[in-house]
Scaffold this active site. Structure first.
Site, PDB file in Angstrom:
ATOM      1  N   ASP A   3      11.913   6.382  21.475  1.00  0.00           N
ATOM      2  CA  ASP A   3      11.555   7.302  19.594  1.00  0.00           C
ATOM      3  C   ASP A   3      10.533   7.267  20.170  1.00  0.00           C
ATOM      4  OD1 ASP A   3      12.143   8.102  17.861  1.00  0.00           O
ATOM      5  OD2 ASP A   3      11.479   6.989  16.554  1.00  0.00           O
ATOM      6  N   HIS A   4       9.348   8.917  20.381  1.00  0.00           N
ATOM      7  CA  HIS A   4       7.976   9.032  20.131  1.00  0.00           C
ATOM      8  C   HIS A   4       8.120   8.387  21.184  1.00  0.00           C
ATOM      9  CE1 HIS A   4       9.249   9.810  15.945  1.00  0.00           C
ATOM     10  NE2 HIS A   4       7.939  10.387  15.989  1.00  0.00           N
TER      11      HIS A   4
ATOM     12  N   HIS B  48       8.891  15.159  26.397  1.00  0.00           N
ATOM     13  CA  HIS B  48       9.389  15.564  27.800  1.00  0.00           C
ATOM     14  C   HIS B  48       8.569  16.506  28.899  1.00  0.00           C
ATOM     15  CE1 HIS B  48      13.002  18.487  28.488  1.00  0.00           C
ATOM     16  NE2 HIS B  48      12.009  19.129  27.834  1.00  0.00           N
TER      17      HIS B  48
ATOM     18  N   HIS C 208      10.928  17.322  22.164  1.00  0.00           N
ATOM     19  CA  HIS C 208      12.333  17.543  21.594  1.00  0.00           C
ATOM     20  C   HIS C 208      12.596  16.738  20.183  1.00  0.00           C
ATOM     21  CE1 HIS C 208      13.012  21.096  24.244  1.00  0.00           C
ATOM     22  NE2 HIS C 208      12.931  20.422  24.845  1.00  0.00           N
TER      23      HIS C 208
ATOM     24  N   HIS D 219       5.773  18.636  26.012  1.00  0.00           N
ATOM     25  CA  HIS D 219       6.464  19.215  25.035  1.00  0.00           C
ATOM     26  C   HIS D 219       6.791  17.970  23.958  1.00  0.00           C
ATOM     27  CE1 HIS D 219       9.373  20.266  27.784  1.00  0.00           C
ATOM     28  NE2 HIS D 219      10.199  20.807  26.856  1.00  0.00           N
TER      29      HIS D 219
ATOM     30  N   CYS E  77      10.662  24.498  29.117  1.00  0.00           N
ATOM     31  CA  CYS E  77      10.874  22.920  29.732  1.00  0.00           C
ATOM     32  C   CYS E  77       9.132  22.284  30.709  1.00  0.00           C
ATOM     33  CB  CYS E  77      11.470  22.293  29.877  1.00  0.00           C
ATOM     34  SG  CYS E  77      12.532  22.022  27.757  1.00  0.00           S
TER      35      CYS E  77
ATOM     36  N   GLU F  28      19.740  18.463  22.726  1.00  0.00           N
ATOM     37  CA  GLU F  28      19.116  18.669  22.659  1.00  0.00           C
ATOM     38  C   GLU F  28      17.874  19.897  21.395  1.00  0.00           C
ATOM     39  OE1 GLU F  28      16.197  18.664  26.736  1.00  0.00           O
ATOM     40  OE2 GLU F  28      16.301  21.029  26.235  1.00  0.00           O
TER      41      GLU F  28
HETATM   42 NI    NI Z   1      12.115  20.673  27.103  1.00  0.00          NI
END
Ligand code: NI
Length: 144
Positions: free
Chosen positions: A81-82, A16, A43, A41, A35, A127
Site C-alpha cells: 500500500d502506497h 508501478h 492505480h 503512475h 503503464c 487494477e
Molecule cells: Ni498501470
C-alpha cells in the site's frame, strides 16, 4: 455438507511501471501503453480473496473473514500500500507487476493463512474498474 464461498475485499494504492528492460522504450510503450510510462503512475487496486469450504456448524462461517483480513494486511497490504511495486516490494522483485502477476504472487502470500479444511478458491486483482485478473491456484487446486 454445503460448500460455500466467502470473499474478503480490500483496497490498496500503489505505483508501478510495466516494462521489460530488454526491450526498447518504443516496444514497451507499444505493448504496455500508458503503464509503460518511465516516470511511474499509480492505480487504486481492489483485491478480492475467496475461500471455499464447509460451513462450520458452530460459527456459521467458512472461515472468520477477520482472520483473512488480518492475513491480507500482514502479508500483502503492509508491503504494497502506497509503495512502488517495481522497487519496494521484496516478494515482487524481478516481477513485471501486471494484475496477472500480482494475483499469482498474492496467492503465494496468503495460501498458508487459510485454515485446514478450507481452500483458497481465487484471488482477483482489479487494477482499474474495467481491468482485472483472476487466479485460482495451481492446477492441483481443484475440489474441496
Ligand atoms: Ni498501470
Amino acid at each position: 455438507m454445503p460448500l460455500v464461498r466467502a470473499t474478503r475485499r480490500v483496497h490498496f494504492s500503489a505505483a508501478h511501471r510495466l516494462f521489460r528492460s530488454d526491450w526498447t522504450d518504443e516496444r514497451n510503450a507499444e505493448v504496455f501503453g500508458d503503464c509503460a510510462n518511465p516516470s511511474w503512475h499509480g492505480h487504486n487496486y481492489e483485491l478480492e480473496v475467496t475461500v471455499e469450504g464447509p460451513v462450520d456448524t458452530e460459527t456459521g462461517f467458512v472461515m472468520d473473514l477477520k482472520r483473512l483480513k488480518e492475513a491480507l494486511e500482514a502479508q500483502v497490504l503492509s508491503d504494497v500500500d502506497h509503495r512502488n511495486l517495481n522497487s519496494e516490494v521484496e516478494w515482487l522483485a524481478g516481477v513485471n507487476p501486471t494484475a496477472e502477476n500480482l494475483a499469482v504472487a498474492i496467492w503465494g502470500r496468503i495460501v498458508h493463512a487459510v485454515p485446514e479444511g478450507v481452500r483458497l478458491a481465487k484471488v482477483v486483482v482489479h487494477e482499474t474498474p474495467r481491468n482485472s485478473a483472476e487466479y485460482s491456484g495451481p492446477e492441483e487446486n481443484v475440489g474441496p
